[in-house]
Motif scaffolding. Structure first.
Motif, mmCIF file in Angstrom:
data_model
loop_
_atom_site.group_PDB
_atom_site.id
_atom_site.type_symbol
_atom_site.label_atom_id
_atom_site.label_comp_id
_atom_site.label_asym_id
_atom_site.label_seq_id
_atom_site.Cartn_x
_atom_site.Cartn_y
_atom_site.Cartn_z
ATOM 1 N N GLN A 60 -5.134 57.386 31.620
ATOM 2 C CA GLN A 60 -6.447 56.758 31.525
ATOM 3 C C GLN A 60 -7.495 57.677 30.914
ATOM 4 O O GLN A 60 -8.576 57.216 30.554
ATOM 5 C CB GLN A 60 -6.882 56.274 32.908
ATOM 6 N N GLU A 61 -7.176 58.972 30.795
ATOM 7 C CA GLU A 61 -8.050 59.870 30.043
ATOM 8 C C GLU A 61 -8.040 59.500 28.563
ATOM 9 O O GLU A 61 -9.034 59.691 27.857
ATOM 10 C CB GLU A 61 -7.601 61.324 30.227
ATOM 11 N N LYS A 62 -6.899 58.958 28.097
ATOM 12 C CA LYS A 62 -6.771 58.537 26.702
ATOM 13 C C LYS A 62 -7.089 57.062 26.522
ATOM 14 O O LYS A 62 -7.609 56.652 25.489
ATOM 15 C CB LYS A 62 -5.341 58.820 26.213
ATOM 16 N N ASP A 63 -6.753 56.269 27.536
ATOM 17 C CA ASP A 63 -6.987 54.829 27.477
ATOM 18 C C ASP A 63 -7.328 54.339 28.887
ATOM 19 O O ASP A 63 -6.453 54.260 29.749
ATOM 20 C CB ASP A 63 -5.737 54.107 26.947
ATOM 21 N N GLU A 64 -8.599 54.035 29.111
ATOM 22 C CA GLU A 64 -9.043 53.675 30.466
ATOM 23 C C GLU A 64 -8.400 52.392 30.986
ATOM 24 O O GLU A 64 -8.423 52.128 32.185
ATOM 25 C CB GLU A 64 -10.553 53.541 30.501
ATOM 26 N N LYS A 65 -7.794 51.604 30.097
ATOM 27 C CA LYS A 65 -7.145 50.367 30.515
ATOM 28 C C LYS A 65 -5.645 50.546 30.775
ATOM 29 O O LYS A 65 -4.946 49.583 31.104
ATOM 30 C CB LYS A 65 -7.341 49.291 29.452
ATOM 31 N N ALA A 66 -5.165 51.762 30.648
ATOM 32 C CA ALA A 66 -3.733 52.028 30.822
ATOM 33 C C ALA A 66 -3.278 51.706 32.246
ATOM 34 O O ALA A 66 -4.019 51.914 33.215
ATOM 35 C CB ALA A 66 -3.425 53.488 30.505
#
Length: 239
Positions: A60-66
């Motif tokens: 989620q640091e790269k993609d908050e929707k992960a």
């Protein structure tokens, strides 16, 4: 010794004593917190493990929707084939030991000594579960000591069947893939209850390095290990 120095000395000792007491209380309450969780897990299923939470934070640091692919399935909805395969692959003495396979640990130590690096761990399913549920993946003396304490708690409070059920539902099986149901759907488009012996042997062989084997399904090491596991499965008793 002047009175002022004496006072400083005793105040310093008193401060150190308070710090030691505070650390002991912190350690005690942390163990009690873990104990309460394990007791609760006799009747309810765990949510995300510490390992899963750490992975999700990084994602989620790269993609908050992960999100993670994970779905709990009860013990009776898991094929006996994967139970046998995982025990054969990870902990052949699972039914008999009380959390630790001392012979396996000794063999792992000798193997690591010969290779002059860590290539084998000798950890049982219970030890791996303790690490996955509560601890980081870092190899430190503190983590190993805590893993030992948690393993003893798991083995004392939970049945072998429950330990295996939780283990199969939380371990990593690839990039964002956790638990046997998600793994079954990811690799074979089927449910955990329908896994056959060949599929089970392959999934069990992936456990030591799931992300690598997810990308290298035809790796010679994976195929060879799958064959070895498959040959041992019929001799394995499950709880």
């Amino acid at each position: 010794m002047p009175q002022r120095l004496k006072n400083l000395f005793w105040n310093h000792r008193s401060f150190k004593g308070k710090i030691a007491s505070a650390l002991f209380l912190l350690f005690f309450f942390y163990q009690f917190w873990i104990l309460l969780h394990i007791i609760l897990w006799t009747v309810i299923n765990p949510g995300e493990s510490a390992f899963m939470e750490t992975r999700l934070e990084h994602l989620q640091e790269k993609d908050e929707k992960a999100t993670l692919r994970h779905q709990w399935v009860n013990y009776n909805q898991i094929s006996i084939n994967i139970k046998q395969a995982v025990i054969a692959a990870e902990d052949a003495k699972f039914i008999d030991h009380e959390g630790f396979d001392w012979e396996g640990i000794e063999k792992a130590y000798e193997k690591n000594k010969r290779r002059k690096k860590i290539v084998a761990g000798g950890s049982t399913i219970s030890q791996q579960l303790a690490k996955n549920l509560f601890l980081s993946n870092q190899r430190t003396p503190w983590r190993k000591a805590e893993e030992t304490i948690i393993t003893l708690m798991l083995e004392t409070i939970l049945s072998k069947q429950r330990i295996l059920e939780i283990y199969l539902n939380v371990i990593e099986w690839g990039n964002n893939v956790y638990g046997i149901e998600a793994a079954s759907l990811r690799y074979f488009s089927s449910h955990a209850k329908d896994l056959n012996s060949f599929q089970s042997a392959k999934l069990a062989s992936m456990i030591p390095n799931p992300k690598y084997y997810e990308r290298h399904q035809d790796a010679s090491g994976l195929i060879e290990r799958s064959g070895i596991i498959l040959s041992r499965m019929n001799a394995i008793q499950v709880p």
